[in-house]
Design a protein around this motif. Sequence first.
Motif, mmCIF file in Angstrom:
data_model
loop_
_atom_site.group_PDB
_atom_site.id
_atom_site.type_symbol
_atom_site.label_atom_id
_atom_site.label_comp_id
_atom_site.label_asym_id
_atom_site.label_seq_id
_atom_site.Cartn_x
_atom_site.Cartn_y
_atom_site.Cartn_z
ATOM 1 N N TYR A 328 0.822 -1.319 -0.126
ATOM 2 C CA TYR A 328 -0.129 -0.143 0.525
ATOM 3 C C TYR A 328 0.959 1.000 -0.540
ATOM 4 O O TYR A 328 1.596 2.068 0.981
ATOM 5 C CB TYR A 328 -0.511 -0.242 0.931
ATOM 6 N N LEU A 329 1.260 2.037 -1.009
ATOM 7 C CA LEU A 329 2.034 2.942 -1.720
ATOM 8 C C LEU A 329 1.709 4.215 -0.713
ATOM 9 O O LEU A 329 2.011 5.104 -0.502
ATOM 10 C CB LEU A 329 2.477 2.481 -2.243
ATOM 11 N N HIS A 332 2.594 7.307 1.852
ATOM 12 C CA HIS A 332 4.269 7.193 2.535
ATOM 13 C C HIS A 332 4.228 8.256 2.882
ATOM 14 O O HIS A 332 4.572 9.468 2.653
ATOM 15 C CB HIS A 332 4.702 6.536 1.445
ATOM 16 N N ASP A 333 5.778 7.202 3.960
ATOM 17 C CA ASP A 333 6.798 8.794 4.711
ATOM 18 C C ASP A 333 7.971 8.834 3.211
ATOM 19 O O ASP A 333 8.718 9.715 3.920
ATOM 20 C CB ASP A 333 6.503 8.343 5.662
ATOM 21 N N GLU A 334 8.640 7.575 2.736
ATOM 22 C CA GLU A 334 9.575 7.344 2.723
ATOM 23 C C GLU A 334 9.520 6.951 1.178
ATOM 24 O O GLU A 334 9.228 5.456 1.268
ATOM 25 C CB GLU A 334 10.617 7.601 3.794
ATOM 26 N N VAL A 335 10.226 6.901 0.380
ATOM 27 C CA VAL A 335 10.900 6.081 -0.361
ATOM 28 C C VAL A 335 12.269 5.625 -0.665
ATOM 29 O O VAL A 335 13.251 6.631 -0.779
ATOM 30 C CB VAL A 335 10.174 6.179 -1.866
ATOM 31 N N TYR A 351 8.858 1.667 0.341
ATOM 32 C CA TYR A 351 8.779 2.691 0.696
ATOM 33 C C TYR A 351 7.792 1.823 1.832
ATOM 34 O O TYR A 351 7.537 0.862 2.864
ATOM 35 C CB TYR A 351 6.457 2.132 0.059
ATOM 36 N N ARG A 352 8.444 3.049 2.881
ATOM 37 C CA ARG A 352 7.372 3.326 4.317
ATOM 38 C C ARG A 352 6.431 4.091 4.744
ATOM 39 O O ARG A 352 6.734 5.379 4.325
ATOM 40 C CB ARG A 352 8.768 3.637 5.005
ATOM 41 N N THR A 353 5.576 3.333 5.968
ATOM 42 C CA THR A 353 4.752 4.429 6.550
ATOM 43 C C THR A 353 5.164 3.832 8.144
ATOM 44 O O THR A 353 4.663 3.186 7.982
ATOM 45 C CB THR A 353 3.243 3.997 5.513
ATOM 46 N N THR A 358 5.961 -0.589 4.065
ATOM 47 C CA THR A 358 4.572 -1.162 3.562
ATOM 48 C C THR A 358 3.896 -1.411 2.193
ATOM 49 O O THR A 358 3.415 -1.680 1.201
ATOM 50 C CB THR A 358 3.537 0.194 4.295
ATOM 51 N N GLY A 359 5.451 -0.966 1.167
ATOM 52 C CA GLY A 359 5.480 -1.093 -0.305
ATOM 53 C C GLY A 359 6.854 -1.268 -0.902
ATOM 54 O O GLY A 359 7.933 -1.525 -0.492
ATOM 55 N N TRP A 383 10.755 -1.300 10.154
ATOM 56 C CA TRP A 383 11.617 -0.332 9.745
ATOM 57 C C TRP A 383 12.629 0.052 9.414
ATOM 58 O O TRP A 383 13.932 -0.182 8.753
ATOM 59 C CB TRP A 383 11.191 1.545 8.951
#
Length: 399
Positions: A328-329, A332-335, A351-353, A358-359, A383
């Motif tokens: 689930y992108l 998201h808070d960071e890539v 991806y970080r949430t 998360t992705g 993470w």
Amino acid sequence: MTGTSPGVVIVGASAAGLAAAETLRRSGHTGTITIIGDEPSAPYDRPPLSKEILSGVWAPDRLPLRSQADLDALGLDARYGRAATGLDPTARTVLLSDGSEAPYDGLIVATGVRPRQLPGAPAHVLRTRDDAMALRGRLGPGRGLVVVGAGFLGAEAAATAAALGTQVTLLEPAPVPLAHAVGEDVGRVLAQAHLDHGVDLRTGITVTEVVPSGVRLEDGSLVEAETVLVAVGSRPNTEWLAGSGLTLDDGVVCDEFSAAAPGVYGAGDVARWHNPLFNTSMRIEHRTNAAEQGMAAARNLLGAQRPYAPVPYFWSDQYDMKIRAYGYLRGHDEVRISEGSLPERKFLAVYRTGGHLTGVLSVGMPPKSTRPWQRAIATRTPWHDVAPTLPPSPTGRAA
């Protein structure tokens, strides 16, 4: 709900609806299964509409999801070419556009979505087989096309049209296409591919209406177009459920079991359900989710009561790029780029949430490259367990 059960009604002759019907039979349901669809044909596949059908590589007869023999074996009461117009949950009856009724013991809502329109003159959209065939006849060398909206559907259609020799103008209101979903750095890479293939991509552009000669922009100027395709998102088909007592909020609201009410389940693009894996409400417009949720809804209707907690998956084909993503992108808070190179359009992004992975999204990478990440997302990997294995962001910021 087996044996002499009064029957199950599935509203939506779709990938989700078909998957639900097949699962009911495999699970031992021998009662009536009524499937209702507003198009006059059996369920067919939609992802090829913007690619293989629009390009002419496929003939429309390749689209059906099952052969007629396979459908006959399911013993369905198929009511195609009739739309659902109302639901009476007290009487357990679905009302149809031809004035008939479909009583049910269990109900699965799989009515999908329809394209959003823009004010003004008629424009092409891309949701049905007829839509794709009508647009296909407008493409080719010497032809011009304006695509409004550079999301995945608009981007795929633009790529297909450009490959056919069409002069394509792609208009997008956001500064970076798809940044809200995949991040700015990845969005820029996907945008550059359009420019490299001769598409006139214009971002930060808001279209206010379609006019006979093209599209009118917010500043009053005109972008002339022989043909206009509007790809600015979709609306869930829930109007027929007004007054039914079901909760409607950008879809049919369901719990973690895909249940919308006692004996009523949602599946596919129309369903907004609570995914316990990500602890959030989501509505997913992807082909894989439609089939998986159709199966889950059918099992739970029959009493399985297992939470539907998938790692969502989607793919997109644009030019020579094969894009795959799990998780689930959105939001998201960071890539971070785990492998490969953004400029070469061959990379894997994670991806970080909040505090979790998360992705994952890959471009031009083999399918096996995403599998470990898919498993890590499914197990809610923190993470801080992932970050030490990743290189720093190439831009020095969260993408």
